[in-house]
Write an enzyme that holds these catalytic residues in place. Sequence first.
Site, PDB file in Angstrom:
ATOM      1  N   HIS A 122       0.967  -1.131  -0.286  1.00 39.18           N
ATOM      2  CA  HIS A 122      -0.372  -0.014  -0.395  1.00 39.18           C
ATOM      3  C   HIS A 122       1.079   0.452  -0.013  1.00 39.18           C
ATOM      4  O   HIS A 122       1.349   1.429   0.916  1.00 39.18           O
ATOM      5  CB  HIS A 122      -0.616   0.354   0.977  1.00 39.18           C
ATOM      6  CG  HIS A 122      -1.998  -1.031   1.552  1.00 39.18           C
ATOM      7  ND1 HIS A 122      -2.936  -0.954   0.337  1.00 39.18           N
ATOM      8  CD2 HIS A 122      -1.483  -2.223   1.847  1.00 39.18           C
ATOM      9  CE1 HIS A 122      -4.274  -1.736   0.822  1.00 39.18           C
ATOM     10  NE2 HIS A 122      -3.097  -3.805   1.110  1.00 39.18           N
TER      11      HIS A 122
ATOM     12  N   ASN B 109      -3.482   7.759   6.103  1.00 36.85           N
ATOM     13  CA  ASN B 109      -4.720   8.664   6.072  1.00 36.85           C
ATOM     14  C   ASN B 109      -5.989   7.665   6.393  1.00 36.85           C
ATOM     15  O   ASN B 109      -5.785   6.659   5.747  1.00 36.85           O
ATOM     16  CB  ASN B 109      -4.917  10.185   4.798  1.00 36.85           C
ATOM     17  CG  ASN B 109      -4.787   9.394   3.766  1.00 36.85           C
ATOM     18  OD1 ASN B 109      -5.526   8.449   3.669  1.00 36.85           O
ATOM     19  ND2 ASN B 109      -4.022   9.569   3.040  1.00 36.85           N
TER      20      ASN B 109
ATOM     21  N   ARG C   4      18.081  -7.641  10.613  1.00 35.38           N
ATOM     22  CA  ARG C   4      19.333  -6.861   9.707  1.00 35.38           C
ATOM     23  C   ARG C   4      19.170  -6.880  11.337  1.00 35.38           C
ATOM     24  O   ARG C   4      20.964  -7.307  11.714  1.00 35.38           O
ATOM     25  CB  ARG C   4      19.535  -6.472   9.452  1.00 35.38           C
ATOM     26  CG  ARG C   4      19.289  -6.348   8.270  1.00 35.38           C
ATOM     27  CD  ARG C   4      19.495  -5.011   6.616  1.00 35.38           C
ATOM     28  NE  ARG C   4      21.108  -4.723   7.136  1.00 35.38           N
ATOM     29  CZ  ARG C   4      21.575  -3.584   6.813  1.00 35.38           C
ATOM     30  NH1 ARG C   4      20.798  -2.782   5.772  1.00 35.38           N
ATOM     31  NH2 ARG C   4      23.312  -3.488   6.729  1.00 35.38           N
TER      32      ARG C   4
ATOM     33  N   ARG D  29      -8.187  -6.064   2.138  1.00 32.41           N
ATOM     34  CA  ARG D  29      -7.977  -6.875   2.747  1.00 32.41           C
ATOM     35  C   ARG D  29      -8.761  -7.682   3.768  1.00 32.41           C
ATOM     36  O   ARG D  29      -8.450  -8.619   3.974  1.00 32.41           O
ATOM     37  CB  ARG D  29      -6.637  -6.412   3.225  1.00 32.41           C
ATOM     38  CG  ARG D  29      -5.831  -5.818   2.856  1.00 32.41           C
ATOM     39  CD  ARG D  29      -4.872  -6.764   1.841  1.00 32.41           C
ATOM     40  NE  ARG D  29      -3.545  -5.781   0.843  1.00 32.41           N
ATOM     41  CZ  ARG D  29      -2.937  -6.589  -0.177  1.00 32.41           C
ATOM     42  NH1 ARG D  29      -3.814  -8.475   0.025  1.00 32.41           N
ATOM     43  NH2 ARG D  29      -2.101  -6.022  -0.479  1.00 32.41           N
TER      44      ARG D  29
END
Length: 209
Positions: free
Chosen positions: A80, A163, A91, A174
């Site tokens: 998105h 937003n 990492r 989703r």
Amino acid sequence: MRIVEPEVEIITELNGNEILKHLEKAGRVSYKSENNITKDSAKNFISAIIKSGHESVIEHFNVTAKFTTDRGISHQIVRHRIASYTMESMRYCNYTKEKFSKEISVVKPIDIHENTSKYENWIRAMMCAETSYFALINDGCNPQVARSVLPTCTKTELVTTMNLREWRHFIKLRSSKAAHPDIRILAIDLLKQFKEKIPVIFDDIEVEG
């Protein structure tokens, strides 16, 4: 190794009525109808804005949520574009350290159930991955190298800011039946939280069966 449950939490402090008033002030500039603002006008105005498809108005407020999910699902979230992200870094995080309880954390796929052969195969793979990760660290590899053996369902935390218009798009996409089941449960939970915290904005979104 620890198995954790996926979850999502809105971490922005929200006052739903004040958010609507803020959005009304922005939206009425378009029509130069600021004189029509009253203490009770925001809900009807924003409701009409959404029904008309003029959703750019609700871009004037951002909300931050924290997802606890697996790396595979996180890759779907970061697709998105209109958003900001901060993610747990494999990492730099060394899972052999005490702060991580000296273990990796994983998220079990929703479609894999305990006491089945699928679960036994899955848990065996997770344990092998953890063993290999620890062995690489002990051999002198740093975390950014050792992470190469960790599975897609390694737990991660992802702070996400969007937003309100983009959150609507995210949830519609989703939470649909076509969505991956592991992201769908997060989107449905997030929709529930939004409906509890902010009037009007998400009221028209319904979850499919």
